[in-house]
Design a protein around this motif. Structure first.
Motif, PDB file in Angstrom:
ATOM      1  N   ILE A 161       0.856  -1.185   0.000  1.00 48.51           N
ATOM      2  CA  ILE A 161       0.000   0.000   0.000  1.00 48.51           C
ATOM      3  C   ILE A 161       0.896   1.241   0.000  1.00 48.51           C
ATOM      4  O   ILE A 161       1.697   1.430   0.919  1.00 48.51           O
ATOM      5  N   PRO A 162       0.780   2.082  -1.019  1.00 49.35           N
ATOM      6  CA  PRO A 162       1.644   3.265  -1.101  1.00 49.35           C
ATOM      7  C   PRO A 162       1.311   4.294  -0.028  1.00 49.35           C
ATOM      8  O   PRO A 162       0.166   4.403   0.414  1.00 49.35           O
ATOM      9  N   ASN A 163       2.328   5.034   0.382  1.00 45.91           N
ATOM     10  CA  ASN A 163       2.177   6.099   1.368  1.00 45.91           C
ATOM     11  C   ASN A 163       1.452   5.605   2.633  1.00 45.91           C
ATOM     12  O   ASN A 163       0.439   6.187   3.052  1.00 45.91           O
ATOM     13  N   PRO A 164       1.947   4.527   3.241  1.00 41.20           N
ATOM     14  CA  PRO A 164       1.238   3.950   4.395  1.00 41.20           C
ATOM     15  C   PRO A 164       1.134   4.883   5.591  1.00 41.20           C
ATOM     16  O   PRO A 164       0.189   4.764   6.383  1.00 41.20           O
ATOM     17  N   GLU A 165       2.074   5.817   5.737  1.00 40.40           N
ATOM     18  CA  GLU A 165       2.024   6.764   6.850  1.00 40.40           C
ATOM     19  C   GLU A 165       0.752   7.616   6.797  1.00 40.40           C
ATOM     20  O   GLU A 165       0.210   8.002   7.837  1.00 40.40           O
ATOM     21  N   LYS A 166       0.289   7.896   5.591  1.00 41.78           N
ATOM     22  CA  LYS A 166      -0.945   8.666   5.413  1.00 41.78           C
ATOM     23  C   LYS A 166      -2.163   7.744   5.428  1.00 41.78           C
ATOM     24  O   LYS A 166      -3.173   8.036   6.090  1.00 41.78           O
ATOM     25  N   ARG A 167      -2.071   6.620   4.715  1.00 41.39           N
ATOM     26  CA  ARG A 167      -3.234   5.739   4.551  1.00 41.39           C
ATOM     27  C   ARG A 167      -3.660   5.080   5.860  1.00 41.39           C
ATOM     28  O   ARG A 167      -4.810   4.707   6.038  1.00 41.39           O
ATOM     29  N   VAL A 168      -2.729   4.973   6.804  1.00 40.69           N
ATOM     30  CA  VAL A 168      -3.043   4.334   8.076  1.00 40.69           C
ATOM     31  C   VAL A 168      -4.096   5.131   8.851  1.00 40.69           C
ATOM     32  O   VAL A 168      -4.804   4.576   9.706  1.00 40.69           O
ATOM     33  N   ASN A 169      -4.227   6.419   8.539  1.00 38.28           N
ATOM     34  CA  ASN A 169      -5.193   7.288   9.226  1.00 38.28           C
ATOM     35  C   ASN A 169      -6.467   7.505   8.415  1.00 38.28           C
ATOM     36  O   ASN A 169      -7.280   8.359   8.750  1.00 38.28           O
ATOM     37  N   GLU A 170      -6.654   6.704   7.371  1.00 38.98           N
ATOM     38  CA  GLU A 170      -7.864   6.809   6.553  1.00 38.98           C
ATOM     39  C   GLU A 170      -8.848   5.698   6.907  1.00 38.98           C
ATOM     40  O   GLU A 170      -8.528   4.782   7.659  1.00 38.98           O
ATOM     41  N   TYR A 171     -10.034   5.801   6.331  1.00 34.94           N
ATOM     42  CA  TYR A 171     -11.117   4.856   6.611  1.00 34.94           C
ATOM     43  C   TYR A 171     -11.286   3.878   5.448  1.00 34.94           C
ATOM     44  O   TYR A 171     -10.871   4.169   4.324  1.00 34.94           O
ATOM     45  N   PRO A 172     -11.916   2.713   5.695  1.00 35.83           N
ATOM     46  CA  PRO A 172     -12.047   1.705   4.635  1.00 35.83           C
ATOM     47  C   PRO A 172     -12.667   2.221   3.341  1.00 35.83           C
ATOM     48  O   PRO A 172     -12.248   1.821   2.256  1.00 35.83           O
ATOM     49  N   HIS A 173     -13.656   3.142   3.434  1.00 33.38           N
ATOM     50  CA  HIS A 173     -14.308   3.620   2.210  1.00 33.38           C
ATOM     51  C   HIS A 173     -13.367   4.448   1.336  1.00 33.38           C
ATOM     52  O   HIS A 173     -13.667   4.693   0.159  1.00 33.38           O
ATOM     53  N   GLN A 174     -12.227   4.861   1.889  1.00 33.47           N
ATOM     54  CA  GLN A 174     -11.255   5.637   1.118  1.00 33.47           C
ATOM     55  C   GLN A 174     -10.278   4.736   0.365  1.00 33.47           C
ATOM     56  O   GLN A 174      -9.393   5.243  -0.337  1.00 33.47           O
ATOM     57  N   PHE A 175     -10.434   3.431   0.504  1.00 33.90           N
ATOM     58  CA  PHE A 175      -9.572   2.456  -0.169  1.00 33.90           C
ATOM     59  C   PHE A 175     -10.348   1.768  -1.288  1.00 33.90           C
ATOM     60  O   PHE A 175     -11.554   1.539  -1.169  1.00 33.90           O
ATOM     61  N   SER A 176      -9.654   1.418  -2.354  1.00 38.03           N
ATOM     62  CA  SER A 176     -10.262   0.621  -3.418  1.00 38.03           C
ATOM     63  C   SER A 176     -10.482  -0.805  -2.922  1.00 38.03           C
ATOM     64  O   SER A 176      -9.966  -1.202  -1.866  1.00 38.03           O
ATOM     65  N   GLY A 177     -11.238  -1.585  -3.666  1.00 43.00           N
ATOM     66  CA  GLY A 177     -11.488  -2.969  -3.280  1.00 43.00           C
ATOM     67  C   GLY A 177     -10.205  -3.773  -3.126  1.00 43.00           C
ATOM     68  O   GLY A 177     -10.041  -4.530  -2.174  1.00 43.00           O
ATOM     69  N   GLY A 178      -9.283  -3.580  -4.069  1.00 40.45           N
ATOM     70  CA  GLY A 178      -8.014  -4.297  -3.994  1.00 40.45           C
ATOM     71  C   GLY A 178      -7.177  -3.875  -2.801  1.00 40.45           C
ATOM     72  O   GLY A 178      -6.526  -4.707  -2.156  1.00 40.45           O
TER      73      GLY A 178
END
Length: 200
Positions: A161-178
């Motif tokens: 998962i790219p940029n995990p430092e940022k994505r770790v603070n996001e919610y599931p709906h902000q991620f694609s299915g993959g």
């Protein structure tokens, strides 16, 4: 760095496998569902063994009981309507069917982990990804909130998962299915389980 483990439970994966036994033994397992329309024989006599380092593929047509078998191993079938009508599930020489729900809570995610088929229904939409990936580490490994967050970032990076430092603070709906599926893989790998079940 080694973390403090839950002192109320000894990880089964630290126990030696008894001589002549397999890591996991599913022996003539029968899981039936008792419904208003009758009895559904969802799993009817499944048997297999798994040893350390092995990869085992369980194949069958849709509705043949693959997922129900895995959910039964994890102790995630509601009983009733489900009922184990026969057989056994033995992990490191101990029957999982004789374990209490409290014991199974320690086994799930720690000793045996599962990557579920539908990540959107498995991830909680109101919690950030980092909290969900780190939950098992806090429960089973005694990590602090900060330590769990740091390890969650490492795990997200591990699964690509790219940029995990940022994505770790996001919610599931902000991620694609993959990406959500990759989060599920990170969660399953977090506690370095003995057995990893990938449901399709």
């Amino acid at each position: 760095m080694a973390k403090k483990k839950n002192t109320n439970y000894v990880d089964l994966k630290t126990k030696p496998i008894p001589e002549g036994k397999h890591l996991l033994e599913v022996d003539n397992l029968k899981m039936y569902f008792h419904t208003e329309d009758g009895v559904v024989h969802a799993v009817d006599g499944v048997s297999y063994t798994l040893d350390r380092g092995e990869t085992l593929g369980v194949v069958g047509e849709s509705g043949s009981g693959k997922s129900v078998t895995h959910m039964t191993i994890m102790g995630l079938i509601d009983m009733p309507p489900g009922k184990i009508e026969g057989g056994d599930i033995v992990y490191r020489g101990e029957s999982l069917l004789e374990k209490s729900e409290e014991e199974m809570q320690h086994i799930r995610g720690n000793d045996i982990a599962m990557i579920f088929q539908d990540p959107m229904t498995s991830l909680n939409p109101v919690y950030k990804i980092g909290r969900q990936v780190g939950e098992g580490l806090r429960l089973h490994r005694g990590y602090s909130k900060q330590e769990a967050q740091e390890r969650a970032i490492e795990l997200l990076r591990l699964v690509g998962i790219p940029n995990p430092e940022k994505r770790v603070n996001e919610y599931p709906h902000q991620f694609s299915g993959g990406m959500r599926q990759r989060v599920m893989i990170a969660m399953a790998l977090a506690c370095d389980p003995d057995i990893l079940i990938a449901d399709e």
